[in-house]
Write a protein that holds these residues in place. Sequence first.
Motif, PDB file in Angstrom:
ATOM      1  N   ILE A 143     -20.827  10.256 -34.007  1.00  0.00           N
ATOM      2  CA  ILE A 143     -21.141   8.988 -33.267  1.00  0.00           C
ATOM      3  C   ILE A 143     -20.052   8.791 -32.089  1.00  0.00           C
ATOM      4  CG2 ILE A 143     -21.023   6.439 -33.190  1.00  0.00           C
ATOM      5  CD1 ILE A 143     -22.319   6.705 -35.872  1.00  0.00           C
ATOM      6  N   LEU A 144     -18.942   8.914 -32.500  1.00  0.00           N
ATOM      7  CA  LEU A 144     -17.825   8.701 -31.157  1.00  0.00           C
ATOM      8  C   LEU A 144     -17.916   9.900 -30.219  1.00  0.00           C
ATOM      9  CD1 LEU A 144     -14.597   8.226 -33.610  1.00  0.00           C
ATOM     10  CD2 LEU A 144     -15.812   6.642 -32.256  1.00  0.00           C
ATOM     11  N   ARG A 145     -18.336  11.061 -30.416  1.00  0.00           N
ATOM     12  CA  ARG A 145     -18.655  12.161 -29.561  1.00  0.00           C
ATOM     13  C   ARG A 145     -19.700  12.040 -28.622  1.00  0.00           C
ATOM     14  NH1 ARG A 145     -17.398  18.100 -32.481  1.00  0.00           N
ATOM     15  NH2 ARG A 145     -15.617  17.265 -33.744  1.00  0.00           N
ATOM     16  N   ALA A 146     -20.573  11.256 -29.366  1.00  0.00           N
ATOM     17  CA  ALA A 146     -21.986  11.061 -28.433  1.00  0.00           C
ATOM     18  C   ALA A 146     -21.585   9.850 -27.634  1.00  0.00           C
ATOM     19  CB  ALA A 146     -23.093  10.410 -29.639  1.00  0.00           C
ATOM     20  N   ILE A 147     -20.659   8.733 -28.047  1.00  0.00           N
ATOM     21  CA  ILE A 147     -20.223   7.672 -27.148  1.00  0.00           C
ATOM     22  C   ILE A 147     -19.427   8.225 -25.893  1.00  0.00           C
ATOM     23  CG2 ILE A 147     -18.713   5.713 -26.793  1.00  0.00           C
ATOM     24  CD1 ILE A 147     -19.470   5.071 -29.782  1.00  0.00           C
ATOM     25  N   GLU A 148     -18.734   9.253 -26.287  1.00  0.00           N
ATOM     26  CA  GLU A 148     -17.900   9.886 -25.049  1.00  0.00           C
ATOM     27  C   GLU A 148     -18.926  10.576 -24.159  1.00  0.00           C
ATOM     28  OE1 GLU A 148     -15.337  12.548 -27.080  1.00  0.00           O
ATOM     29  OE2 GLU A 148     -13.938  11.140 -27.761  1.00  0.00           O
ATOM     30  N   ARG A 149     -20.048  11.011 -24.473  1.00  0.00           N
ATOM     31  CA  ARG A 149     -20.534  11.687 -23.699  1.00  0.00           C
ATOM     32  C   ARG A 149     -21.743  10.863 -23.008  1.00  0.00           C
ATOM     33  NH1 ARG A 149     -22.198  17.600 -25.245  1.00  0.00           N
ATOM     34  NH2 ARG A 149     -23.002  17.768 -23.030  1.00  0.00           N
ATOM     35  N   GLY A 150     -21.831   9.520 -23.443  1.00  0.00           N
ATOM     36  CA  GLY A 150     -22.906   8.587 -22.834  1.00  0.00           C
ATOM     37  C   GLY A 150     -24.106   8.815 -23.490  1.00  0.00           C
ATOM     38  N   ILE A 151     -24.174   9.255 -24.610  1.00  0.00           N
ATOM     39  CA  ILE A 151     -25.507   9.412 -25.504  1.00  0.00           C
ATOM     40  C   ILE A 151     -25.705   8.061 -26.335  1.00  0.00           C
ATOM     41  CG2 ILE A 151     -26.849  10.712 -27.215  1.00  0.00           C
ATOM     42  CD1 ILE A 151     -24.930  13.397 -26.245  1.00  0.00           C
ATOM     43  N   ASN A 152     -26.791   7.444 -26.127  1.00  0.00           N
ATOM     44  CA  ASN A 152     -27.376   6.509 -26.891  1.00  0.00           C
ATOM     45  C   ASN A 152     -27.624   6.926 -28.439  1.00  0.00           C
ATOM     46  OD1 ASN A 152     -27.695   4.550 -24.571  1.00  0.00           O
ATOM     47  ND2 ASN A 152     -29.189   5.926 -23.909  1.00  0.00           N
ATOM     48  N   TYR A 153     -27.214   6.246 -29.252  1.00  0.00           N
ATOM     49  CA  TYR A 153     -27.369   6.351 -30.722  1.00  0.00           C
ATOM     50  C   TYR A 153     -27.808   5.246 -31.396  1.00  0.00           C
ATOM     51  CZ  TYR A 153     -23.152   3.809 -32.184  1.00  0.00           C
ATOM     52  OH  TYR A 153     -22.448   2.873 -32.537  1.00  0.00           O
ATOM     53  N   ARG A 154     -28.517   5.479 -32.596  1.00  0.00           N
ATOM     54  CA  ARG A 154     -28.830   4.415 -33.218  1.00  0.00           C
ATOM     55  C   ARG A 154     -28.813   4.995 -34.915  1.00  0.00           C
ATOM     56  NH1 ARG A 154     -34.317   1.644 -31.697  1.00  0.00           N
ATOM     57  NH2 ARG A 154     -32.881   1.135 -30.051  1.00  0.00           N
ATOM     58  N   VAL A 155     -28.490   4.269 -35.836  1.00  0.00           N
ATOM     59  CA  VAL A 155     -28.068   4.471 -37.076  1.00  0.00           C
ATOM     60  C   VAL A 155     -29.318   3.628 -38.074  1.00  0.00           C
ATOM     61  CG1 VAL A 155     -26.850   4.159 -39.313  1.00  0.00           C
ATOM     62  CG2 VAL A 155     -25.941   4.820 -37.096  1.00  0.00           C
ATOM     63  N   ILE A 156     -29.981   4.420 -38.808  1.00  0.00           N
ATOM     64  CA  ILE A 156     -31.012   4.064 -39.706  1.00  0.00           C
ATOM     65  C   ILE A 156     -30.283   4.222 -41.193  1.00  0.00           C
ATOM     66  CG2 ILE A 156     -33.334   4.087 -40.428  1.00  0.00           C
ATOM     67  CD1 ILE A 156     -34.069   5.029 -37.738  1.00  0.00           C
ATOM     68  N   HIS A 157     -30.132   3.238 -41.980  1.00  0.00           N
ATOM     69  CA  HIS A 157     -29.350   3.403 -43.188  1.00  0.00           C
ATOM     70  C   HIS A 157     -30.220   3.548 -44.237  1.00  0.00           C
ATOM     71  CE1 HIS A 157     -25.629   1.918 -41.496  1.00  0.00           C
ATOM     72  NE2 HIS A 157     -26.247   0.870 -40.806  1.00  0.00           N
ATOM     73  N   ASN A 158     -29.629   3.862 -45.516  1.00  0.00           N
ATOM     74  CA  ASN A 158     -30.490   3.943 -46.770  1.00  0.00           C
ATOM     75  C   ASN A 158     -29.458   3.982 -47.870  1.00  0.00           C
ATOM     76  OD1 ASN A 158     -32.489   5.220 -48.723  1.00  0.00           O
ATOM     77  ND2 ASN A 158     -33.304   6.453 -47.008  1.00  0.00           N
ATOM     78  N   ALA A 159     -29.896   4.098 -49.213  1.00  0.00           N
ATOM     79  CA  ALA A 159     -29.081   4.075 -50.322  1.00  0.00           C
ATOM     80  C   ALA A 159     -28.239   5.108 -50.293  1.00  0.00           C
ATOM     81  CB  ALA A 159     -30.069   4.012 -51.407  1.00  0.00           C
ATOM     82  N   SER A 160     -27.037   4.915 -50.897  1.00  0.00           N
ATOM     83  CA  SER A 160     -26.246   6.054 -51.051  1.00  0.00           C
ATOM     84  C   SER A 160     -25.456   5.965 -52.462  1.00  0.00           C
ATOM     85  CB  SER A 160     -25.053   6.085 -49.826  1.00  0.00           C
ATOM     86  OG  SER A 160     -24.051   5.086 -50.156  1.00  0.00           O
ATOM     87  N   ILE A 161     -24.361   6.941 -52.700  1.00  0.00           N
ATOM     88  CA  ILE A 161     -23.629   6.725 -54.144  1.00  0.00           C
ATOM     89  C   ILE A 161     -22.875   5.440 -53.896  1.00  0.00           C
ATOM     90  CG2 ILE A 161     -21.876   8.082 -52.960  1.00  0.00           C
ATOM     91  CD1 ILE A 161     -23.148   7.812 -56.747  1.00  0.00           C
TER      92      ILE A 161
END
Length: 244
Positions: free
Chosen positions: A98-116
């Motif tokens: 995500i941090l690398r995407a922000i540095e390159r001006g790339i839009n991102y979105r997180v879709i969560h789910n269950a985890s341990i």
Amino acid sequence: LRMLYLIGLGLGDVTDITVKGLETVRKCDKVFLEAYTSLLLNSELDTLEKYYDKEITIADREMVESQSELILEPALSQDVAFLVVGDPLGATTHTDIILRAIERGINYRVIHNASIMNAVASTGLQLYNFGDTVSVCFWKDNWRPTSFVDKILKNLRNGLHVLCLLDIRVKEIDWSKMVRGKKVYEPPQFMSVNTAIDQILEIIKDKDNSDREFLNEDTLCVGIARLGTDGQVIKSGTLRRIAT
């Protein structure tokens, strides 16, 4: 608006993806599956591709950590899905993406789910009572880290439960052959609860009595395997009993 989607797949199998996650995968132009911090049980690559109706590129450790541009570059002009077993933010590696995407001006979105990190409540232990999470890694002949036990002890002294995540090694370079100019990968390894306990007890032998008061063979623990699947196993007992 082009987007990099980080999508959690849940814990069980191909059907554990959320409706939103599935709809997003199917509309993306490229799909990557992160396949080294965790593995989706009972779901081979062709099963995933058929269910999602998409061709999937496996993103191993080398790609994610050293060649992330292969994932990020397409997201400048296309919708890209980066699939993660469990929840996308369960590992620091994915935050780095995500941090690398922000540095390159790339839009991102997180879709969560269950985890341990939340499904561990299946043991009956309350999530609010967990301290720092601990990673237990495989020992090697010349590398036997012990610092994770100090973290376990810190939690126990504070009256907190400890979630220990056990090591998996997938597509790890065999450096003994690498020095001879051959790029060879070690066979996959998946740490068992028994191995983790053996390492913990080996370390605690060299601790002083004040440490062994909190962590010893008679300390209660819960062993978990394949959580979230039809074949999940949850066993409780002392460290000594679980290890045998």
